[in-house]
Scaffold this active site. Structure first.
Site, mmCIF file in Angstrom:
data_model
loop_
_atom_site.group_PDB
_atom_site.id
_atom_site.type_symbol
_atom_site.label_atom_id
_atom_site.label_comp_id
_atom_site.label_asym_id
_atom_site.label_seq_id
_atom_site.Cartn_x
_atom_site.Cartn_y
_atom_site.Cartn_z
ATOM 1 N N ASP A 16 -32.427 -8.285 -49.720
ATOM 2 C CA ASP A 16 -31.695 -9.246 -51.112
ATOM 3 C C ASP A 16 -32.466 -10.680 -51.087
ATOM 4 O O ASP A 16 -31.913 -11.542 -50.738
ATOM 5 C CB ASP A 16 -30.188 -9.210 -50.481
ATOM 6 C CG ASP A 16 -29.504 -9.564 -51.882
ATOM 7 O OD1 ASP A 16 -30.047 -9.461 -53.079
ATOM 8 O OD2 ASP A 16 -28.377 -10.149 -51.852
ATOM 9 N N GLU A 89 -33.562 -7.538 -62.928
ATOM 10 C CA GLU A 89 -32.262 -7.684 -63.738
ATOM 11 C C GLU A 89 -32.324 -8.091 -65.085
ATOM 12 O O GLU A 89 -33.259 -9.004 -65.351
ATOM 13 C CB GLU A 89 -31.296 -8.812 -62.782
ATOM 14 C CG GLU A 89 -30.000 -9.005 -63.595
ATOM 15 C CD GLU A 89 -28.927 -9.445 -62.475
ATOM 16 O OE1 GLU A 89 -27.796 -9.602 -62.893
ATOM 17 O OE2 GLU A 89 -29.294 -9.490 -61.312
#
Length: 317
Positions: A16, A89
């Protein structure tokens, strides 16, 4: 064998971070990014040339197009490190616009494909609003796989499963934060750790529900505050973990066993199938104060960082 290697035996480990130079040492299969992680990375001197070169190559194009070029450039570098998928995203400011989210996703996938990356290696991250879920449903039907993020409430998970979404990212740490803040001085950290952690309980419930009812959507626990939350979810389909916590797992040799398994979920007798239409989804989310507040807060925070990234790029033009 260290805990990270033990975890990899029954859970797919995902990095992440936007820091692709750091992630190789943990050998994750996939990687996830978000506006906050990319903003943090581009402010690092190691990545300044990448940002500068990308902006220079696309000077004069619309700002949103340049931003997407930057996001995809990071994604391309990450895909040189990980053998699996990268999550990129869609602008959080489009979280309530289904058509615009679909258009942005197609543009992002187009950039990856133009760079020679098969769409199977990319997950488009979209906030799990009703509009976002409908956008992702349409994208999945056109062969673009999605990662529904900012997922806090069970109704969001059910709606994603019904929509045939590839993967969801329920946020463990932010759920934990909310309940801890609500409890105030009465919060008992030891009593609320491990399997009792409210974030862990939420993800466990979603995982068990999906496996019990044969829902194919992958569950990827996200947003961890400590290693205990990770080990309590060992066995989850995927876990996306920050470099700091990956390092802690790598440094520990404590034994680790799977806490979640399909067999245990399928044998559960306390689960009942539910379904949501738009009105019932919105009502269920409204009834969940934590889910409502954390979803709105998450969208606002990502939007703020997206605007900061915009300004950095404008400053380089």
């Amino acid at each position: 064998m260290n805990q990270l290697d033990q975890l990899k035996a029954f859970t797919t480990v995902v990095a992440d971070t936007g820091n692709f130079k750091q992630m190789a040492q943990y050998a994750p299969r996939d990687a996830t990014t978000n506006p906050s992680l990319i903003l943090k990375a581009v402010q690092n001197a190691d990545y300044a040339p990448l940002l500068r070169d990308t902006v220079a190559a696309h000077r004069g194009e619309p700002l949103d197009r340049i931003v997407d070029q930057v996001l995809v450039r990071f994604g391309l570098e990450i895909l040189k490190v990980v053998p699996g998928r990268v999550s990129t995203e869609v602008d959080a400011r489009l979280s309530f616009d289904t058509a615009a989210t679909i258009a942005r996703a197609h543009y992002l996938i187009g950039l990856y494909e133009a760079a020679g990356i098969a769409r199977e290696r990319v997950l488009i991250k979209i906030a799990a609003t009703w509009e976002g879920i409908q956008a992702a449903k349409a994208l999945e039907q056109s062969g673009i796989h999605c990662n529904l993020t900012l997922l806090f409430s069970f109704c969001q998970a059910v709606a994603c499963g019904e929509a045939g979404i590839q993967l969801i990212s329920p946020f463990v740490g932010r759920i934990y934060d909310w309940y801890k803040k609500q409890a105030g001085a009465s919060w008992d950290e030891a009593a609320m750790a491990g399997a009792n952690d409210p974030g862990v309980r939420s993800v466990s419930h979603i995982y068990r529900y999906y496996k019990k009812f044969g829902i194919k959507t992958e569950v990827m626990g996200a947003s961890f505050r400590n290693v205990g939350q990770i080990t309590a979810l060992a066995g989850c389909d995927l876990l996306t973990i920050s470099p700091d916590l990956l390092a802690q797992l790598q440094a520990s040799d404590a034994p680790l066993q799977a806490a979640l398994t399909p067999a245990l979920a399928e044998a559960a007798t306390d689960l009942h199938a539910v379904s949501y239409q738009e009105s019932s989804f919105r009502y269920a989310l409204n009834e969940d104060a934590m889910g409502t507040e954390k979803l709105a807060e998450g969208i606002r925070a990502f939007a703020v960082d997206a605007a900061k990234l915009d300004q950095l790029i404008v400053g380089l033009q």
